[in-house]
Write a protein that holds these residues in place. Structure first.
Motif, PDB file in Angstrom:
ATOM      1  N   SER A 197       0.825  -1.211   0.000  1.00 48.31           N
ATOM      2  CA  SER A 197       0.000   0.000   0.000  1.00 48.31           C
ATOM      3  C   SER A 197       0.859   1.262   0.000  1.00 48.31           C
ATOM      4  O   SER A 197       1.849   1.354   0.723  1.00 48.31           O
ATOM      5  CB  SER A 197      -0.916   0.003   1.226  1.00 48.31           C
ATOM      6  N   TRP A 198       0.462   2.236  -0.808  1.00 50.85           N
ATOM      7  CA  TRP A 198       1.193   3.500  -0.847  1.00 50.85           C
ATOM      8  C   TRP A 198       0.996   4.286   0.446  1.00 50.85           C
ATOM      9  O   TRP A 198       1.840   5.102   0.819  1.00 50.85           O
ATOM     10  CB  TRP A 198       0.731   4.341  -2.040  1.00 50.85           C
ATOM     11  N   GLN A 199      -0.095   3.983   1.166  1.00 52.23           N
ATOM     12  CA  GLN A 199      -0.366   4.696   2.412  1.00 52.23           C
ATOM     13  C   GLN A 199       0.719   4.462   3.463  1.00 52.23           C
ATOM     14  O   GLN A 199       1.010   5.366   4.260  1.00 52.23           O
ATOM     15  CB  GLN A 199      -1.733   4.273   2.985  1.00 52.23           C
ATOM     16  N   LEU A 200       1.300   3.268   3.486  1.00 57.44           N
ATOM     17  CA  LEU A 200       2.363   2.972   4.449  1.00 57.44           C
ATOM     18  C   LEU A 200       3.559   3.892   4.218  1.00 57.44           C
ATOM     19  O   LEU A 200       4.102   4.477   5.166  1.00 57.44           O
ATOM     20  CB  LEU A 200       2.790   1.508   4.329  1.00 57.44           C
ATOM     21  N   TYR A 201       3.962   4.051   2.972  1.00 54.93           N
ATOM     22  CA  TYR A 201       5.112   4.889   2.647  1.00 54.93           C
ATOM     23  C   TYR A 201       4.747   6.373   2.745  1.00 54.93           C
ATOM     24  O   TYR A 201       5.593   7.208   3.089  1.00 54.93           O
ATOM     25  CB  TYR A 201       5.630   4.518   1.255  1.00 54.93           C
ATOM     26  N   GLY A 202       3.479   6.675   2.478  1.00 54.09           N
ATOM     27  CA  GLY A 202       3.007   8.036   2.697  1.00 54.09           C
ATOM     28  C   GLY A 202       3.053   8.409   4.167  1.00 54.09           C
ATOM     29  O   GLY A 202       3.361   9.554   4.526  1.00 54.09           O
ATOM     30  N   THR A 203       2.766   7.439   5.031  1.00 49.92           N
ATOM     31  CA  THR A 203       2.854   7.664   6.469  1.00 49.92           C
ATOM     32  C   THR A 203       4.267   8.055   6.874  1.00 49.92           C
ATOM     33  O   THR A 203       4.468   8.994   7.659  1.00 49.92           O
ATOM     34  CB  THR A 203       2.437   6.394   7.241  1.00 49.92           C
ATOM     35  N   ALA A 204       5.259   7.341   6.325  1.00 51.81           N
ATOM     36  CA  ALA A 204       6.655   7.630   6.650  1.00 51.81           C
ATOM     37  C   ALA A 204       7.056   9.023   6.175  1.00 51.81           C
ATOM     38  O   ALA A 204       7.684   9.791   6.910  1.00 51.81           O
ATOM     39  CB  ALA A 204       7.569   6.575   6.020  1.00 51.81           C
ATOM     40  N   VAL A 205       6.664   9.374   4.945  1.00 55.23           N
ATOM     41  CA  VAL A 205       7.013  10.689   4.397  1.00 55.23           C
ATOM     42  C   VAL A 205       6.344  11.808   5.185  1.00 55.23           C
ATOM     43  O   VAL A 205       6.978  12.799   5.570  1.00 55.23           O
ATOM     44  CB  VAL A 205       6.613  10.772   2.908  1.00 55.23           C
ATOM     45  N   ALA A 206       5.053  11.648   5.454  1.00 53.87           N
ATOM     46  CA  ALA A 206       4.315  12.680   6.200  1.00 53.87           C
ATOM     47  C   ALA A 206       4.854  12.803   7.625  1.00 53.87           C
ATOM     48  O   ALA A 206       4.960  13.909   8.165  1.00 53.87           O
ATOM     49  CB  ALA A 206       2.830  12.342   6.228  1.00 53.87           C
ATOM     50  N   GLY A 207       5.207  11.677   8.239  1.00 56.32           N
ATOM     51  CA  GLY A 207       5.731  11.702   9.601  1.00 56.32           C
ATOM     52  C   GLY A 207       7.066  12.416   9.701  1.00 56.32           C
ATOM     53  O   GLY A 207       7.289  13.225  10.612  1.00 56.32           O
ATOM     54  N   VAL A 208       7.957  12.125   8.749  1.00 52.85           N
ATOM     55  CA  VAL A 208       9.264  12.798   8.744  1.00 52.85           C
ATOM     56  C   VAL A 208       9.088  14.289   8.489  1.00 52.85           C
ATOM     57  O   VAL A 208       9.734  15.137   9.124  1.00 52.85           O
ATOM     58  CB  VAL A 208      10.185  12.168   7.678  1.00 52.85           C
ATOM     59  N   GLY A 209       8.196  14.634   7.545  1.00 51.34           N
ATOM     60  CA  GLY A 209       7.942  16.048   7.263  1.00 51.34           C
ATOM     61  C   GLY A 209       7.375  16.777   8.466  1.00 51.34           C
ATOM     62  O   GLY A 209       7.777  17.905   8.778  1.00 51.34           O
ATOM     63  N   ALA A 210       6.448  16.133   9.176  1.00 54.01           N
ATOM     64  CA  ALA A 210       5.856  16.746  10.373  1.00 54.01           C
ATOM     65  C   ALA A 210       6.908  16.926  11.460  1.00 54.01           C
ATOM     66  O   ALA A 210       6.931  17.953  12.156  1.00 54.01           O
ATOM     67  CB  ALA A 210       4.709  15.882  10.888  1.00 54.01           C
ATOM     68  N   LEU A 211       7.782  15.930  11.603  1.00 57.74           N
ATOM     69  CA  LEU A 211       8.846  16.024  12.602  1.00 57.74           C
ATOM     70  C   LEU A 211       9.788  17.183  12.293  1.00 57.74           C
ATOM     71  O   LEU A 211      10.204  17.933  13.188  1.00 57.74           O
ATOM     72  CB  LEU A 211       9.626  14.713  12.651  1.00 57.74           C
ATOM     73  N   PHE A 212      10.111  17.373  11.012  1.00 52.93           N
ATOM     74  CA  PHE A 212      10.986  18.473  10.604  1.00 52.93           C
ATOM     75  C   PHE A 212      10.330  19.819  10.895  1.00 52.93           C
ATOM     76  O   PHE A 212      10.967  20.748  11.398  1.00 52.93           O
ATOM     77  CB  PHE A 212      11.305  18.339   9.121  1.00 52.93           C
ATOM     78  N   LEU A 213       9.035  19.934  10.589  1.00 50.51           N
ATOM     79  CA  LEU A 213       8.320  21.180  10.866  1.00 50.51           C
ATOM     80  C   LEU A 213       8.237  21.443  12.361  1.00 50.51           C
ATOM     81  O   LEU A 213       8.320  22.593  12.810  1.00 50.51           O
ATOM     82  CB  LEU A 213       6.911  21.109  10.267  1.00 50.51           C
ATOM     83  N   LEU A 214       8.095  20.375  13.151  1.00 50.27           N
ATOM     84  CA  LEU A 214       8.043  20.544  14.600  1.00 50.27           C
ATOM     85  C   LEU A 214       9.363  21.089  15.135  1.00 50.27           C
ATOM     86  O   LEU A 214       9.368  21.947  16.026  1.00 50.27           O
ATOM     87  CB  LEU A 214       7.718  19.210  15.273  1.00 50.27           C
ATOM     88  N   GLN A 215      10.489  20.605  14.604  1.00 47.52           N
ATOM     89  CA  GLN A 215      11.783  21.119  15.060  1.00 47.52           C
ATOM     90  C   GLN A 215      11.906  22.613  14.787  1.00 47.52           C
ATOM     91  O   GLN A 215      12.435  23.376  15.596  1.00 47.52           O
ATOM     92  CB  GLN A 215      12.945  20.377  14.353  1.00 47.52           C
ATOM     93  N   ASN A 216      11.374  23.045  13.641  1.00 46.67           N
ATOM     94  CA  ASN A 216      11.405  24.466  13.317  1.00 46.67           C
ATOM     95  C   ASN A 216      10.489  25.267  14.229  1.00 46.67           C
ATOM     96  O   ASN A 216      10.805  26.397  14.610  1.00 46.67           O
ATOM     97  CB  ASN A 216      11.005  24.671  11.848  1.00 46.67           C
ATOM     98  N   ALA A 217       9.345  24.689  14.597  1.00 48.45           N
ATOM     99  CA  ALA A 217       8.433  25.361  15.524  1.00 48.45           C
ATOM    100  C   ALA A 217       9.077  25.520  16.893  1.00 48.45           C
ATOM    101  O   ALA A 217       8.998  26.587  17.516  1.00 48.45           O
ATOM    102  CB  ALA A 217       7.128  24.574  15.644  1.00 48.45           C
TER     103      ALA A 217
END
Length: 290
Positions: A197-217
């Motif tokens: 499922s593409w959703q599994l890999y989408g989860t990883a991409v979205a999670g890493v992106g959210a983590l990066f944005l959180l560090q900036n916040a």
């Protein structure tokens, strides 16, 4: 019941991670914002790595919670992450929370209870049907782009708030993708379908992106600015995903009045708790042991 239990465990892990990461990110200069150099500096700090470990624990607990309950039920429970973290930190550092912080704990707890009781979220399907993901992903990308664009034009707590909301949107998307992916495990050959499922890999991409944005916040300003946006944003956007993607439901009409009051209680409580020295990663000098 299982989903609620693991949602609580996720909240505790996420709250601990935010405080640890804030403690590390606050030492990085503003010039490193939105650059990979921010991550390079953070990985050298043990306190940040400890925060990442808590993120991993939270991800596992969240996967279990979403696999056993509606997203509109699981995600709002995460608003207790800051109160629970401060209570644990107060015990570890042997530091009493001031009376105002206890008011914050009470406000968040009462707000969550009132909100869940009046909204009564639930129902819906386990997976997202057809091409419903397409408009949802487009809307998410546009929303994130607007937030990041405005965040780059400002400084201080305003920037922290915008990045916090962007991170919240990323975490809400991660939860929605994770729930859709985990539903594949219910089939006989679920493991195979999960990894296909593409959703599994989408989860990883979205999670890493959210983590990066959180560090900036966390690097841009105080927890008072970023934490309420992160906490409430995650809950409200997750409910939106639950309703729009999974067909979950919640009460509307006159029920919106107590629901909005609940949101206000949670926001006020988070702002009060985020002012605590323990929330910023500090503790009384006599209690430091590391």
């Amino acid at each position: 019941m299982i989903s609620v239990l693991f949602a609580v465990l996720t909240a505790i892990s996420n709250g601990s991670a935010s405080v640890l990461q804030r403690r590390a990110a606050s030492t990085v200069p503003d010039s490193d914002a939105l650059h990979l150099s921010l991550i390079r500096q953070l990985v050298r700090k043990r306190v940040w790595l400890a925060g990442i470990c808590m993120v991993i624990v939270a991800a596992v607990c969240q996967a279990v919670a979403l696999a056993t309950g509606p997203i509109a039920v699981v995600q709002p429970i995460f608003v207790i992450e800051l109160p629970s973290t401060l209570l644990i930190a107060g015990y570890v550092f042997r530091s009493r929370l001031p009376r105002t912080a206890w008011y914050g704990v009470a406000a968040v707890t009462c707000g969550l209870t009132l909100g869940m009781a009046t909204a009564a979220p639930g129902g819906g399907s386990e997976t997202v049907q057809g091409l419903v993901w397409v408009p949802a992903l487009i809307a998410t990308v546009v929303f994130e782009g607007v937030l990041i664009g405005f965040a780059q034009r400002v400084r201080g707590n305003t920037r922290a708030a915008l990045f916090g909301l962007a991170a919240a949107c990323g975490y809400a998307l991660t939860a929605a993708l994770m729930k859709d992916a985990m539903a594949r495990l219910e089939d006989g050959d679920g493991i195979v379908k999960l990894f296909e499922s593409w959703q599994l890999y989408g989860t990883a991409v979205a999670g890493v992106g959210a983590l990066f944005l959180l560090q900036n916040a966390l690097q841009a300003g105080s927890l008072v600015a970023s934490q309420p946006m992160l906490t409430l944003g995650d809950a409200l956007i997750s409910i939106t995903y639950g309703v729009m993607l999974f067909g979950e439901h919640m009460r509307t009409g006159w029920w919106l009045a107590p629901e909005l009051f609940a949101v206000a209680l949670i926001a006020a409580g988070c702002m009060e708790l985020a002012r605590s020295p323990l929330a910023s990663g500090s503790a009384p000098a006599k209690s430091r042991v590391m």
